[in-house]
Motif scaffolding. Structure first.
Motif, PDB file in Angstrom:
ATOM      1  N   LEU A   5       0.781  -1.105   0.102  1.00 35.41           N
ATOM      2  CA  LEU A   5       0.006  -0.055  -0.118  1.00 35.41           C
ATOM      3  C   LEU A   5       0.924   1.203   0.057  1.00 35.41           C
ATOM      4  CD1 LEU A   5      -2.573   1.388   0.423  1.00 35.41           C
ATOM      5  CD2 LEU A   5      -2.351   1.151   2.965  1.00 35.41           C
ATOM      6  N   ILE A   6       0.663   2.220  -1.001  1.00 40.27           N
ATOM      7  CA  ILE A   6       1.438   3.626  -1.071  1.00 40.27           C
ATOM      8  C   ILE A   6       0.297   4.466  -0.496  1.00 40.27           C
ATOM      9  CG2 ILE A   6       2.600   4.982  -2.620  1.00 40.27           C
ATOM     10  CD1 ILE A   6       3.009   2.840  -4.348  1.00 40.27           C
ATOM     11  N   ILE A   7       0.794   5.222   0.502  1.00 35.56           N
ATOM     12  CA  ILE A   7       0.093   6.269   0.943  1.00 35.56           C
ATOM     13  C   ILE A   7       0.785   7.735   0.658  1.00 35.56           C
ATOM     14  CG2 ILE A   7      -1.248   7.412   2.983  1.00 35.56           C
ATOM     15  CD1 ILE A   7      -1.371   4.742   4.082  1.00 35.56           C
ATOM     16  N   GLU A   8       0.311   8.570  -0.253  1.00 27.87           N
ATOM     17  CA  GLU A   8       1.407   9.527  -0.904  1.00 27.87           C
ATOM     18  C   GLU A   8       0.661  10.373  -1.572  1.00 27.87           C
ATOM     19  OE1 GLU A   8       3.548  12.264  -1.737  1.00 27.87           O
ATOM     20  OE2 GLU A   8       5.019  10.842  -1.427  1.00 27.87           O
ATOM     21  N   ASP A   9       0.529  11.753  -1.289  1.00 27.13           N
ATOM     22  CA  ASP A   9      -0.391  12.875  -2.171  1.00 27.13           C
ATOM     23  C   ASP A   9       0.373  13.238  -3.428  1.00 27.13           C
ATOM     24  OD1 ASP A   9       1.612  13.981  -0.488  1.00 27.13           O
ATOM     25  OD2 ASP A   9       0.349  15.887  -0.449  1.00 27.13           O
ATOM     26  N   GLU A  10       1.342  13.009  -3.598  1.00 28.07           N
ATOM     27  CA  GLU A  10       2.119  13.261  -5.055  1.00 28.07           C
ATOM     28  C   GLU A  10       1.714  12.318  -5.951  1.00 28.07           C
ATOM     29  OE1 GLU A  10       6.418  14.176  -6.154  1.00 28.07           O
ATOM     30  OE2 GLU A  10       6.080  14.618  -4.011  1.00 28.07           O
ATOM     31  N   ALA A  11       0.733  12.712  -6.661  1.00 27.66           N
ATOM     32  CA  ALA A  11       0.145  11.669  -7.734  1.00 27.66           C
ATOM     33  C   ALA A  11       1.322  11.105  -8.656  1.00 27.66           C
ATOM     34  CB  ALA A  11      -0.901  12.392  -8.506  1.00 27.66           C
ATOM     35  N   SER A  12       2.094  11.992  -9.062  1.00 30.80           N
ATOM     36  CA  SER A  12       3.009  11.543  -9.816  1.00 30.80           C
ATOM     37  C   SER A  12       3.904  10.550  -9.274  1.00 30.80           C
ATOM     38  CB  SER A  12       3.774  12.645 -10.839  1.00 30.80           C
ATOM     39  OG  SER A  12       4.348  13.445  -9.597  1.00 30.80           O
ATOM     40  N   LEU A  13       4.521  10.653  -8.394  1.00 32.16           N
ATOM     41  CA  LEU A  13       5.275   9.825  -7.417  1.00 32.16           C
ATOM     42  C   LEU A  13       4.518   8.459  -7.368  1.00 32.16           C
ATOM     43  CD1 LEU A  13       7.831   9.178  -6.105  1.00 32.16           C
ATOM     44  CD2 LEU A  13       6.958  10.329  -4.116  1.00 32.16           C
ATOM     45  N   VAL A  14       3.382   8.725  -6.900  1.00 30.84           N
ATOM     46  CA  VAL A  14       2.525   7.407  -6.624  1.00 30.84           C
ATOM     47  C   VAL A  14       2.584   6.475  -7.854  1.00 30.84           C
ATOM     48  CG1 VAL A  14       0.274   6.587  -6.123  1.00 30.84           C
ATOM     49  CG2 VAL A  14       1.080   8.426  -4.831  1.00 30.84           C
ATOM     50  N   VAL A  49       3.502  -1.240   3.978  1.00 40.73           N
ATOM     51  CA  VAL A  49       2.912  -0.039   3.674  1.00 40.73           C
ATOM     52  C   VAL A  49       4.160   1.173   3.520  1.00 40.73           C
ATOM     53  CG1 VAL A  49       1.793   2.067   4.804  1.00 40.73           C
ATOM     54  CG2 VAL A  49       1.123   0.047   5.528  1.00 40.73           C
ATOM     55  N   VAL A  50       3.807   1.890   2.226  1.00 40.84           N
ATOM     56  CA  VAL A  50       4.968   2.934   1.879  1.00 40.84           C
ATOM     57  C   VAL A  50       4.074   4.241   2.397  1.00 40.84           C
ATOM     58  CG1 VAL A  50       6.200   4.262   0.179  1.00 40.84           C
ATOM     59  CG2 VAL A  50       6.136   1.734   0.329  1.00 40.84           C
ATOM     60  N   LEU A  51       4.832   4.963   3.444  1.00 41.91           N
ATOM     61  CA  LEU A  51       3.965   6.011   3.897  1.00 41.91           C
ATOM     62  C   LEU A  51       4.639   7.400   3.711  1.00 41.91           C
ATOM     63  CD1 LEU A  51       1.665   6.777   5.537  1.00 41.91           C
ATOM     64  CD2 LEU A  51       2.844   6.089   7.604  1.00 41.91           C
ATOM     65  N   ASP A  52       4.018   8.400   3.088  1.00 39.98           N
ATOM     66  CA  ASP A  52       4.596   9.663   3.020  1.00 39.98           C
ATOM     67  C   ASP A  52       4.318  10.458   4.579  1.00 39.98           C
ATOM     68  OD1 ASP A  52       5.688  11.985   1.852  1.00 39.98           O
ATOM     69  OD2 ASP A  52       4.029  12.716   1.135  1.00 39.98           O
ATOM     70  N   GLY A  60       1.689  11.393   8.174  1.00 42.22           N
ATOM     71  CA  GLY A  60       2.388  10.036   8.284  1.00 42.22           C
ATOM     72  C   GLY A  60       2.732   9.614   9.443  1.00 42.22           C
ATOM     73  N   LEU A  61       3.325  10.478  10.403  1.00 37.75           N
ATOM     74  CA  LEU A  61       3.559  10.083  11.717  1.00 37.75           C
ATOM     75  C   LEU A  61       2.318   9.639  12.626  1.00 37.75           C
ATOM     76  CD1 LEU A  61       6.487  12.642  12.416  1.00 37.75           C
ATOM     77  CD2 LEU A  61       6.748  10.205  12.095  1.00 37.75           C
ATOM     78  N   SER A  62       1.251  10.111  12.391  1.00 34.75           N
ATOM     79  CA  SER A  62       0.094   9.799  13.262  1.00 34.75           C
ATOM     80  C   SER A  62      -0.589   8.348  12.605  1.00 34.75           C
ATOM     81  CB  SER A  62      -1.167  10.806  12.911  1.00 34.75           C
ATOM     82  OG  SER A  62      -0.476  12.226  13.436  1.00 34.75           O
ATOM     83  N   PRO A  77       4.950  -3.926   8.298  1.00 33.62           N
ATOM     84  CA  PRO A  77       6.049  -3.073   8.123  1.00 33.62           C
ATOM     85  C   PRO A  77       5.936  -1.994   7.378  1.00 33.62           C
ATOM     86  CG  PRO A  77       6.344  -5.034   6.696  1.00 33.62           C
ATOM     87  CD  PRO A  77       5.187  -5.337   7.541  1.00 33.62           C
ATOM     88  N   ILE A  78       6.682  -0.616   7.830  1.00 32.36           N
ATOM     89  CA  ILE A  78       6.293   0.625   7.145  1.00 32.36           C
ATOM     90  C   ILE A  78       7.514   1.194   7.047  1.00 32.36           C
ATOM     91  CG2 ILE A  78       5.428   3.107   7.541  1.00 32.36           C
ATOM     92  CD1 ILE A  78       3.422   1.717   9.780  1.00 32.36           C
ATOM     93  N   ILE A  79       7.599   1.765   5.674  1.00 33.82           N
ATOM     94  CA  ILE A  79       8.908   2.482   5.110  1.00 33.82           C
ATOM     95  C   ILE A  79       8.214   3.880   4.836  1.00 33.82           C
ATOM     96  CG2 ILE A  79      10.318   2.771   3.357  1.00 33.82           C
ATOM     97  CD1 ILE A  79      10.230  -0.146   2.473  1.00 33.82           C
ATOM     98  N   MET A  80       8.900   4.770   5.494  1.00 36.47           N
ATOM     99  CA  MET A  80       8.389   6.251   5.353  1.00 36.47           C
ATOM    100  C   MET A  80       9.218   6.962   4.488  1.00 36.47           C
ATOM    101  SD  MET A  80       7.444   7.400   9.293  1.00 36.47           S
ATOM    102  CE  MET A  80       5.640   7.926   8.718  1.00 36.47           C
ATOM    103  N   LEU A  81       8.366   7.586   3.752  1.00 32.21           N
ATOM    104  CA  LEU A  81       9.104   8.942   2.677  1.00 32.21           C
ATOM    105  C   LEU A  81       9.155  10.173   3.193  1.00 32.21           C
ATOM    106  CD1 LEU A  81       6.948   7.907  -0.575  1.00 32.21           C
ATOM    107  CD2 LEU A  81       9.207   6.667   0.388  1.00 32.21           C
ATOM    108  N   THR A  82      10.442  10.633   3.196  1.00 32.00           N
ATOM    109  CA  THR A  82      10.621  12.078   3.823  1.00 32.00           C
ATOM    110  C   THR A  82      11.102  13.031   2.904  1.00 32.00           C
ATOM    111  OG1 THR A  82      11.683  13.044   5.448  1.00 32.00           O
ATOM    112  CG2 THR A  82      12.293  10.737   5.065  1.00 32.00           C
ATOM    113  N   ALA A  83      10.912  14.315   3.087  1.00 27.91           N
ATOM    114  CA  ALA A  83      11.217  15.270   2.202  1.00 27.91           C
ATOM    115  C   ALA A  83      12.449  15.800   2.543  1.00 27.91           C
ATOM    116  CB  ALA A  83       9.979  16.218   1.724  1.00 27.91           C
ATOM    117  N   ARG A  84      12.613  15.926   3.887  1.00 31.24           N
ATOM    118  CA  ARG A  84      13.698  16.755   4.498  1.00 31.24           C
ATOM    119  C   ARG A  84      14.379  16.011   5.517  1.00 31.24           C
ATOM    120  NH1 ARG A  84       9.419  20.143   5.386  1.00 31.24           N
ATOM    121  NH2 ARG A  84       9.433  19.812   7.752  1.00 31.24           N
TER     122      ARG A  84
END
Ligand code: CA
Length: 228
Positions: A5-14, A49-52, A60-62, A77-84
């Motif tokens: 499951l990918i949870i991410e608001d950037e549609a092109s990245l998804v 879960v791939v989670l932004d 994502g943290l919540s 398992p969760i892999i987080m995506l982080t911008a900074r």
């Protein structure tokens, strides 16, 4: 076939990630915002879960904490995506329960490698293993012995505990605080530099070249990761 499951608001990245994962034979489910993502974790029960972190609505943290606090989903398992880089401190510092994280921008090759590594981990991390193996390094947990190319190497008790903690969480970053808590216990009166000192000693024993470590990698400003 694993379901991701990918949870991410950037549609092109998804779309990019979903295409890559589908091409590799994974089943892919996506959500573009937080609430929907959390619902899908609960209804789809994915294998990963791939989670932004930055999401509209629920962040994502919540979501990560809610997934961990729910018995039906706590093991996923969760892999987080982080911008900074600063978000990295939050992921590790708050011990959000993420299994790994990737800093944007990242390559699809790196992404896929992380996904595979996390999916390869034992399903139940609390299950006691007798042995930990990485390449020519073998740890006999019950006997508290460590072998390099089947030659026993002598570790102190703390070095042994530190190594097994790192290897049990291989490919995940462990913060110094987490290492202190796990290896030295809650009532420690030791400096965080104690961890660095023990890491140095350990590297001298298990790395081919301790000035260029390939097993215990430093994640600057955060902690350490065991690779392999
Ligand atoms: Ca985002």
């Amino acid at each position: 076939m694993a379901k991701i499951l990918i949870i991410e608001d950037e549609a092109s990245l998804v779309q990019k990630l979903a295409e890559k994962l589908s091409a590799e034979g994974y089943a892919v489910v996506t959500a573009l915002e937080g609430e929907e993502g959390l619902q899908k974790v609960r209804s789809e029960l994915p294998d990963l879960v791939v989670l932004d972190i930055m999401l509209p609505g629920l962040d994502g943290l919540s979501i990560c904490r809610m997934v961990r606090n729910d018995n039906r989903t706590a093991h996923i398992p969760i892999i987080m995506l982080t911008a900074r880089g600063t978000e990295v401190d939050k992921i590790v510092g708050l011990e959000s329960g993420a299994d790994d994280y990737i800093v944007k921008p990242f390559g699809l090759g790196e992404f896929l490698a992380r996904v595979r590594a996390v999916l390869r981990r034992p399903k139940n991390p609390t299950l006691q293993q007798d042995e930990l193996v990485s390449g020519n390094l073998r740890v006999d947990i019950t006997g508290r012995r460590v072998y390099l190319d089947e030659q026993e190497i002598k570790l102190s008790n703390k070095e042994f505990d530190l190594l097994t903690e790192l290897m049990r969480n291989r490919n995940a970053v462990l913060s110094r605080d987490l290492i202190l808590t796990k290896v030295w216990g809650y009532d420690y009166f030791v400096d965080k530099r104690t961890v660095d000192v023990h890491i140095r000693w350990l590297r001298e024993k298990i790395e081919d070249d301790s000035s260029n470590p390939k097993r215990i990698v430093t994640v600057r400003g955060v902690g350490y990761r065991f690779e392999g």
